[in-house]
Design a protein around this motif. Structure first.
Motif, PDB file in Angstrom:
ATOM      1  N   PHE A   1       0.970  -1.037  -0.089  1.00  0.00           N
ATOM      2  CA  PHE A   1       0.098   0.153   0.013  1.00  0.00           C
ATOM      3  C   PHE A   1       1.031   1.195   0.000  1.00  0.00           C
ATOM      4  N   PHE A   2       0.732   1.965  -1.214  1.00  0.00           N
ATOM      5  CA  PHE A   2       1.672   3.226  -1.195  1.00  0.00           C
ATOM      6  C   PHE A   2       0.550   4.578  -1.575  1.00  0.00           C
ATOM      7  N   GLY A   3      -0.525   4.404  -0.851  1.00  0.00           N
ATOM      8  CA  GLY A   3      -1.427   5.491  -1.146  1.00  0.00           C
ATOM      9  C   GLY A   3      -2.614   5.007  -2.132  1.00  0.00           C
ATOM     10  N   PRO A   4      -3.635   5.896  -2.585  1.00  0.00           N
ATOM     11  CA  PRO A   4      -3.542   7.253  -2.238  1.00  0.00           C
ATOM     12  C   PRO A   4      -3.784   7.778  -1.032  1.00  0.00           C
ATOM     13  N   PHE A   5      -3.053   8.590  -0.460  1.00  0.00           N
ATOM     14  CA  PHE A   5      -3.382   9.141   0.719  1.00  0.00           C
ATOM     15  C   PHE A   5      -4.134  10.573   0.562  1.00  0.00           C
ATOM     16  N   ALA A   6      -5.368  10.967   1.228  1.00  0.00           N
ATOM     17  CA  ALA A   6      -6.079  11.869   0.763  1.00  0.00           C
ATOM     18  C   ALA A   6      -5.699  12.991   1.814  1.00  0.00           C
ATOM     19  N   VAL A   7      -5.580  14.298   1.183  1.00  0.00           N
ATOM     20  CA  VAL A   7      -5.258  15.539   2.098  1.00  0.00           C
ATOM     21  C   VAL A   7      -5.923  16.792   1.541  1.00  0.00           C
ATOM     22  N   LYS A   8      -6.245  17.698   2.537  1.00  0.00           N
ATOM     23  CA  LYS A   8      -6.946  19.030   2.108  1.00  0.00           C
ATOM     24  C   LYS A   8      -6.301  20.020   2.873  1.00  0.00           C
TER      25      LYS A   8
END
Length: 141
Positions: A116-123
């Motif tokens: 697992f290398f993402g996706p990482f959500a960010v705002k």
């Protein structure tokens, strides 16, 4: 007898030259005062990315099972469009300036079904320095 040459331009060409130079000057002044899109609001994303599950198998007491994810490139996407990318340093750290918005960050060119290398959500909000710590998984357990 000395000859003097006078350069005479027709009035219409002189006027065109002056207007062209004035337009170029205005464009140059305008370009210098416009903020760059990446600096809009001073928003920035920075953090640490680690790789966990490096020993492959059960975690053993006293044996580290994580390390910084060094020299790894990640894509930053907004909707389905890649808007930026960054590479982690030797300690797995990164910094990137972005306009405010919602993003998904994942390892560049990652196609494997394992790990697992993402996706990482960010705002990120205007003027914000968003600090994150993300853990990637090797998939070896």
């Amino acid at each position: 007898m000395a000859h003097r040459f006078k350069l005479r331009w027709p009035r219409s060409q002189s006027l065109e030259l002056i207007l062209t130079l004035l337009a170029l000057f205005c464009c140059a002044v305008q370009a210098k005062t416009e903020p760059s899109p990446s600096a809009e609001g001073g928003a920035r994303l920075e953090g640490l990315i680690s790789l966990q599950g490096i020993s492959g198998g059960p975690v053993k007491q006293g044996v580290p099972d994580a390390r910084p994810l060094a020299q790894t490139t990640f894509d930053v996407k907004q909707d389905n469009l890649t808007v930026a990318s960054f590479t982690t340093d030797e300690q797995g750290r990164f910094k990137i300036s972005l306009p405010p918005g919602h993003y998904r960050v994942s390892k560049k060119d990652w196609k494997s079904k394992v790990g697992f290398f993402g996706p990482f959500a960010v705002k990120i909000a205007a003027g914000q320095v968003k600090q994150v710590q993300w853990n990637c998984e090797t998939g070896m357990q």
